[in-house]
Design a protein around this motif. Structure first.
Motif, short mmCIF file in Angstrom:
data_model
loop_
_atom_site.label_atom_id
_atom_site.label_comp_id
_atom_site.label_asym_id
_atom_site.label_seq_id
_atom_site.Cartn_x
_atom_site.Cartn_y
_atom_site.Cartn_z
N GLU A 30 -1.79 -24.07 -21.81
CA GLU A 30 -0.23 -23.74 -21.12
C GLU A 30 -0.53 -22.78 -20.15
OE1 GLU A 30 3.33 -21.74 -20.59
OE2 GLU A 30 1.76 -20.89 -21.90
N ARG A 31 -1.27 -21.63 -20.32
CA ARG A 31 -1.30 -20.56 -19.30
C ARG A 31 -1.97 -21.23 -18.13
NH1 ARG A 31 2.44 -17.10 -19.10
NH2 ARG A 31 3.43 -18.92 -19.81
N VAL A 32 -2.85 -22.02 -18.24
CA VAL A 32 -3.59 -22.58 -17.00
C VAL A 32 -2.70 -23.35 -16.04
CG1 VAL A 32 -5.37 -24.22 -16.07
CG2 VAL A 32 -5.95 -22.50 -17.90
N LEU A 33 -2.01 -24.19 -16.82
CA LEU A 33 -0.97 -24.96 -16.06
C LEU A 33 0.06 -24.02 -15.44
CD1 LEU A 33 -0.27 -27.80 -18.56
CD2 LEU A 33 -1.55 -27.86 -16.48
N PHE A 34 0.68 -22.94 -16.17
CA PHE A 34 1.36 -21.94 -15.70
C PHE A 34 0.93 -21.24 -14.37
CE2 PHE A 34 2.85 -17.62 -15.61
CZ PHE A 34 4.22 -17.57 -15.37
N TRP A 35 -0.40 -20.81 -14.41
CA TRP A 35 -0.72 -20.04 -13.15
C TRP A 35 -1.12 -21.25 -12.06
CZ3 TRP A 35 0.17 -15.32 -12.61
CH2 TRP A 35 0.01 -14.43 -13.74
N TRP A 36 -1.71 -22.04 -12.35
CA TRP A 36 -1.90 -23.01 -11.34
C TRP A 36 -0.59 -23.52 -10.67
CZ3 TRP A 36 -5.84 -25.37 -9.03
CH2 TRP A 36 -5.76 -26.26 -8.29
N LYS A 37 0.48 -23.52 -11.28
CA LYS A 37 1.73 -23.77 -10.23
C LYS A 37 1.99 -22.79 -9.57
CE LYS A 37 6.64 -25.09 -11.20
NZ LYS A 37 7.59 -25.18 -12.30
N ILE A 38 2.14 -21.36 -10.11
CA ILE A 38 2.25 -20.10 -9.32
C ILE A 38 1.23 -20.20 -8.29
CG2 ILE A 38 2.57 -17.83 -9.50
CD1 ILE A 38 3.52 -17.84 -12.35
N LEU A 39 0.29 -19.94 -8.47
CA LEU A 39 -0.83 -19.53 -7.42
C LEU A 39 -0.99 -20.43 -6.29
CD1 LEU A 39 -3.83 -18.49 -9.65
CD2 LEU A 39 -1.93 -17.00 -8.42
N GLU A 101 9.91 -10.56 -15.11
CA GLU A 101 8.90 -11.61 -14.82
C GLU A 101 7.65 -11.30 -15.31
OE1 GLU A 101 9.40 -14.56 -13.62
OE2 GLU A 101 11.76 -14.26 -13.16
N LEU A 102 7.32 -10.02 -15.02
CA LEU A 102 5.76 -9.71 -15.50
C LEU A 102 5.72 -9.70 -17.12
CD1 LEU A 102 5.00 -6.73 -13.03
CD2 LEU A 102 4.08 -8.89 -13.12
N ALA A 103 6.83 -9.46 -17.55
CA ALA A 103 6.84 -9.33 -19.42
C ALA A 103 6.73 -10.92 -19.73
CB ALA A 103 7.96 -9.06 -19.83
N GLN A 180 -5.15 -11.40 -17.72
CA GLN A 180 -4.83 -10.27 -17.30
C GLN A 180 -4.93 -9.76 -15.95
OE1 GLN A 180 -3.21 -8.21 -19.77
NE2 GLN A 180 -3.19 -10.23 -20.57
N GLY A 181 -6.20 -10.24 -15.33
CA GLY A 181 -6.47 -10.03 -14.02
C GLY A 181 -5.24 -10.80 -13.03
N LEU A 182 -4.89 -11.84 -13.21
CA LEU A 182 -3.96 -12.58 -12.69
C LEU A 182 -2.60 -11.88 -12.60
CD1 LEU A 182 -4.69 -16.27 -13.48
CD2 LEU A 182 -5.11 -15.07 -11.39
N ILE A 183 -2.24 -11.33 -13.86
CA ILE A 183 -0.90 -10.56 -13.99
C ILE A 183 -1.01 -9.07 -13.18
CG2 ILE A 183 0.52 -9.17 -15.65
CD1 ILE A 183 -0.34 -11.02 -17.91
N ALA A 184 -2.07 -8.39 -12.93
CA ALA A 184 -2.38 -7.33 -12.14
C ALA A 184 -2.17 -7.67 -10.61
CB ALA A 184 -3.47 -6.75 -12.43
N GLN A 185 -2.72 -8.90 -10.37
CA GLN A 185 -2.61 -9.52 -9.09
C GLN A 185 -1.07 -9.57 -8.76
OE1 GLN A 185 -4.72 -13.07 -8.06
NE2 GLN A 185 -3.88 -13.12 -6.17
#
Length: 237
Positions: A30-39, A101-103, A180-185
């Motif tokens: 779920e997180r991989v799909l979420f971050w793929w869409k964002i990045l 959003e960060l939360a 966590q690294g992606l959230i910091a970015q």
């Protein structure tokens, strides 16, 4: 030895380990799909909105609303929809939106943290129980004889749960650190885009405020005095 045999020889502790692995895998997918869409879209969205804000706030607001399905779009829209408010109000609205959003980006972190902590302990528990079962059947007279062969086999099988627990924990930890690294970015991107948008808004607000002050000054300069004559007519010739 295939996976089915390893699972059966690992004992009943393999079942909670299987549950933890399913939970971890679900969160990771779920997180991989979420971050793929964002990045793949956020930098383009932020660039277009900020570029439009330099020319026209209405167009920038339309672009931000069209990207409302993205965190960066919702963040920028929080400031652009308050275009008639004071800069401090806009800043507070964007800060609140960024925190929200960060939360939301931390979704699933608690599950991964639990898996990372519990999986090795369950694996160790399975090994200890397996050792107790294997060593409990040994008699002093059997030491050094062929009767201890089954004990050696039991010990090797008991270590299966420890290896399984460590594998689950290590993989979960790896993905957890990546997230966590992606959230910091994302926090840095929000800060940079927010600062640029706030600076543009303060410049626009300052120019509009100066125009309003000049308009009020001009209006007061030509306003009639109580005697019914204008300020210019009241001056002696």
């Amino acid at each position: 030895m295939n996976i089915g045999e390893l699972f059966s020889k690992g004992g009943f502790v393999m079942w909670p380990l299987l549950l933890l692995s399913i939970l971890s895998l679900t969160v990771v997918i779920e997180r991989v799909l979420f971050w793929w869409k964002i990045l793949t879209r956020e930098r383009e969205t932020a660039g277009r909105v900020l570029e439009a804000a330099q020319r026209d706030w209405r167009s920038a607001g339309d672009l931000a609303r069209s990207a409302i399905d993205q965190p960066i779009g919702r963040f920028l829209n929080a400031g652009l929809e308050l275009k008639d408010q004071e800069p401090d109000v806009v800043q507070l609205a964007m800060e609140a939106s960024a925190q929200e959003e960060l939360a939301a980006m931390h979704k699933g972190d608690k599950i991964l943290e639990a898996v990372i902590a519990i999986a090795p302990l369950l694996g160790l528990l399975g090994t200890v129980l397996g050792l107790i079962n294997s060593l409990g059947s040994i008699r002093l007279g059997d030491l050094g004889t062929t009767a201890t062969e089954n004990v050696t086999l039991g010990i090797s099988e008991a270590l299966i749960t420890t290896a399984t627990g460590l594998i689950i924990a290590i993989l979960s930890l790896a993905f957890y650190r990546v997230f966590q690294g992606l959230i910091a970015q994302q926090a840095k991107i929000f800060q940079k885009a927010g600062n640029e948008l706030e600076l543009l808004y303060r410049k626009t607000w300052s120019s509009q405020d100066a125009g309003r002050i000049a308009k009020r000054v001009n209006s007061s300069a030509i306003a009639p005095d109580p005697s019914g004559t204008s300020a210019e007519a009241a001056e002696p010739s």
